[in-house]
Design a protein around this motif. Structure first.
Motif, PDB file in Angstrom:
ATOM      1  N   CYS A   1     -46.146  19.830  23.097  1.00  0.00           N
ATOM      2  CA  CYS A   1     -45.189  19.193  22.129  1.00  0.00           C
ATOM      3  C   CYS A   1     -44.388  18.188  22.960  1.00  0.00           C
ATOM      4  O   CYS A   1     -43.505  18.539  23.824  1.00  0.00           O
ATOM      5  N   THR A   2     -44.449  17.020  22.699  1.00  0.00           N
ATOM      6  CA  THR A   2     -43.868  15.772  23.308  1.00  0.00           C
ATOM      7  C   THR A   2     -42.693  15.342  22.722  1.00  0.00           C
ATOM      8  O   THR A   2     -42.378  15.658  21.433  1.00  0.00           O
ATOM      9  N   LEU A   3     -41.927  14.580  23.318  1.00  0.00           N
ATOM     10  CA  LEU A   3     -40.578  13.844  22.588  1.00  0.00           C
ATOM     11  C   LEU A   3     -39.612  14.956  22.138  1.00  0.00           C
ATOM     12  O   LEU A   3     -38.962  14.929  21.197  1.00  0.00           O
ATOM     13  N   VAL A   4     -39.570  15.950  23.201  1.00  0.00           N
ATOM     14  CA  VAL A   4     -38.337  17.083  22.814  1.00  0.00           C
ATOM     15  C   VAL A   4     -36.916  16.647  23.429  1.00  0.00           C
ATOM     16  O   VAL A   4     -37.157  16.349  24.652  1.00  0.00           O
ATOM     17  N   PHE A   5     -35.894  16.814  22.848  1.00  0.00           N
ATOM     18  CA  PHE A   5     -34.699  16.293  23.341  1.00  0.00           C
ATOM     19  C   PHE A   5     -33.468  17.322  22.921  1.00  0.00           C
ATOM     20  O   PHE A   5     -32.406  17.280  23.250  1.00  0.00           O
ATOM     21  N   SER A   6     -33.997  18.299  22.361  1.00  0.00           N
ATOM     22  CA  SER A   6     -32.897  19.302  22.036  1.00  0.00           C
ATOM     23  C   SER A   6     -33.416  20.721  22.041  1.00  0.00           C
ATOM     24  O   SER A   6     -34.716  21.153  21.965  1.00  0.00           O
TER      25      SER A   6
ATOM     26  N   GLY B   1     -26.455   9.436  29.214  1.00  0.00           N
ATOM     27  CA  GLY B   1     -25.362  10.000  29.484  1.00  0.00           C
ATOM     28  C   GLY B   1     -25.124  11.394  29.209  1.00  0.00           C
ATOM     29  O   GLY B   1     -24.237  12.148  29.423  1.00  0.00           O
ATOM     30  N   TRP B   2     -26.287  12.297  28.827  1.00  0.00           N
ATOM     31  CA  TRP B   2     -26.218  13.750  28.723  1.00  0.00           C
ATOM     32  C   TRP B   2     -26.893  14.221  29.928  1.00  0.00           C
ATOM     33  O   TRP B   2     -27.544  13.504  30.967  1.00  0.00           O
ATOM     34  N   GLU B   3     -26.748  15.561  30.026  1.00  0.00           N
ATOM     35  CA  GLU B   3     -27.405  16.213  31.338  1.00  0.00           C
ATOM     36  C   GLU B   3     -28.897  16.797  31.003  1.00  0.00           C
ATOM     37  O   GLU B   3     -28.842  17.865  30.262  1.00  0.00           O
ATOM     38  N   GLY B   4     -29.780  15.943  31.355  1.00  0.00           N
ATOM     39  CA  GLY B   4     -31.200  16.731  31.141  1.00  0.00           C
ATOM     40  C   GLY B   4     -31.358  17.993  31.648  1.00  0.00           C
ATOM     41  O   GLY B   4     -32.260  18.703  31.026  1.00  0.00           O
ATOM     42  N   MET B   5     -30.850  18.396  32.963  1.00  0.00           N
ATOM     43  CA  MET B   5     -31.187  19.688  33.540  1.00  0.00           C
ATOM     44  C   MET B   5     -30.658  20.737  32.694  1.00  0.00           C
ATOM     45  O   MET B   5     -31.139  21.818  32.787  1.00  0.00           O
TER      46      MET B   5
ATOM     47  N   SER C   1     -42.329  19.453  25.974  1.00  0.00           N
ATOM     48  CA  SER C   1     -42.065  18.648  27.001  1.00  0.00           C
ATOM     49  C   SER C   1     -40.678  17.947  26.565  1.00  0.00           C
ATOM     50  O   SER C   1     -40.645  16.906  26.007  1.00  0.00           O
ATOM     51  N   PRO C   2     -39.547  18.476  27.369  1.00  0.00           N
ATOM     52  CA  PRO C   2     -38.251  17.686  27.304  1.00  0.00           C
ATOM     53  C   PRO C   2     -38.098  16.531  28.062  1.00  0.00           C
ATOM     54  O   PRO C   2     -38.995  16.733  29.115  1.00  0.00           O
ATOM     55  N   PHE C   3     -37.692  15.542  27.891  1.00  0.00           N
ATOM     56  CA  PHE C   3     -37.914  14.045  28.521  1.00  0.00           C
ATOM     57  C   PHE C   3     -36.366  14.109  29.265  1.00  0.00           C
ATOM     58  O   PHE C   3     -35.349  13.591  28.611  1.00  0.00           O
ATOM     59  N   ILE C   4     -36.396  14.541  30.485  1.00  0.00           N
ATOM     60  CA  ILE C   4     -35.099  14.675  31.305  1.00  0.00           C
ATOM     61  C   ILE C   4     -34.513  13.375  31.722  1.00  0.00           C
ATOM     62  O   ILE C   4     -33.273  13.244  31.401  1.00  0.00           O
ATOM     63  N   GLY C   5     -35.342  12.405  32.122  1.00  0.00           N
ATOM     64  CA  GLY C   5     -34.844  10.832  32.484  1.00  0.00           C
ATOM     65  C   GLY C   5     -34.313  10.397  31.289  1.00  0.00           C
ATOM     66  O   GLY C   5     -33.269   9.730  31.269  1.00  0.00           O
ATOM     67  N   ARG C   6     -34.921  10.486  30.132  1.00  0.00           N
ATOM     68  CA  ARG C   6     -34.338   9.788  28.819  1.00  0.00           C
ATOM     69  C   ARG C   6     -33.050  10.421  28.494  1.00  0.00           C
ATOM     70  O   ARG C   6     -32.172   9.588  27.887  1.00  0.00           O
ATOM     71  N   ILE C   7     -32.899  11.833  28.704  1.00  0.00           N
ATOM     72  CA  ILE C   7     -31.616  12.246  28.346  1.00  0.00           C
ATOM     73  C   ILE C   7     -30.601  11.903  29.304  1.00  0.00           C
ATOM     74  O   ILE C   7     -29.385  11.441  28.838  1.00  0.00           O
ATOM     75  N   ASP C   8     -30.766  12.024  30.574  1.00  0.00           N
ATOM     76  CA  ASP C   8     -29.878  11.247  31.329  1.00  0.00           C
ATOM     77  C   ASP C   8     -29.510   9.839  31.240  1.00  0.00           C
ATOM     78  O   ASP C   8     -28.317   9.543  31.346  1.00  0.00           O
TER      79      ASP C   8
END
Length: 219
Positions: A110-115, A141-145, A131-138
């Motif tokens: 499951c891709t394009l997960v952001f929450s 301005g949010w914290e992907g990790m 699949s959480p998209f870490i770089g795109r969350i960063d």
């Protein structure tokens, strides 16, 4: 933690396999286009070439955004090889497709997960990977990790089987952070994996060993 390489470049995939670190491959239409692979037949043939290089899971993405279309594409994709995993977007019909795929014994990503909420939906529907998209969350301005940590905590408490696949990884530092945060898998380009080799003390130590060996050889 598993290492997946995020590319459609056959040479990079073969190099990661030769290193002995490759557990799988993820790719998408953008990465296919980067390799100048276009047209349905060419894309399917390219997926087959990737599957011939590695026995690990290879994520192949659907293009449809409706339930019936995703079912149809998934049914075609899994004919390519036994290690194909169908990549499905985190949308309403996508969640339906995840549940259908589970009933058919088809592995999914499951891709394009952001929450964390989206990650819960994916796990409940039976996704093999989320699949959480870490770089795109960063990037916003949010914290992907932090998202990886939240999902890992929730999955452990709820005993979900879905594996956390940290995507949009930009650097070796991201890989290390994802490992510490509880990701089961990271996927990134070969350059990010290569950066894990680098340390000045390794370079200096090797140079000294070689210099000492040269002196000894000269008598």
């Amino acid at each position: 933690m598993k290492f997946f390489i995020d590319t459609a470049n056959l040479n990079d995939i073969a190099e990661a396999e030769a290193l002995g670190i490759l557990d799988g491959v993820t790719t998408n239409p953008s990465l296919m286009a980067k390799e100048k692979i276009s047209g349905d037949k060419a894309v399917l043939a390219h997926y087959k070439k990737i599957c011939d290089i590695t026995d690990g899971d290879v994520s192949a993405e659907v293009i449809s955004t409706d339930f019936e279309g995703m079912k149809r594409e998934a049914s075609e994709l899994v004919k390519i090889a036994d290690n194909i995993v169908v990549k499905i977007p985190m949308i309403r019909d996508g969640v339906k497709a995840l549940a259908w795929a589970r009933s058919q014994g088809i592995k999914t990503n499951c891709t394009l997960v952001f929450s964390a909420g989206q990650a819960i939906l994916a796990a409940k529907a039976g996704a093999t990977y989320v699949s959480p998209f870490i770089g795109r969350i960063d990037d916003i301005g949010w914290e992907g990790m932090t998202l990886i940590e939240d999902i890992a905590e929730i999955y452990a408490i709820q005993d979900f089987d879905t594996e956390i696949l940290a995507a949009s990884i930009r650097s070796g530092k991201h890989i290390i952070q994802a490992a510490k945060a509880g990701a089961d898998v990271v996927t990134c380009g070969l350059k990010a994996f290569d950066s894990l080799f680098n340390h000045p003390l390794t370079d200096n130590g090797l140079a000294k060993f070689l210099a000492d060996h040269a002196k000894a050889a000269q008598g």
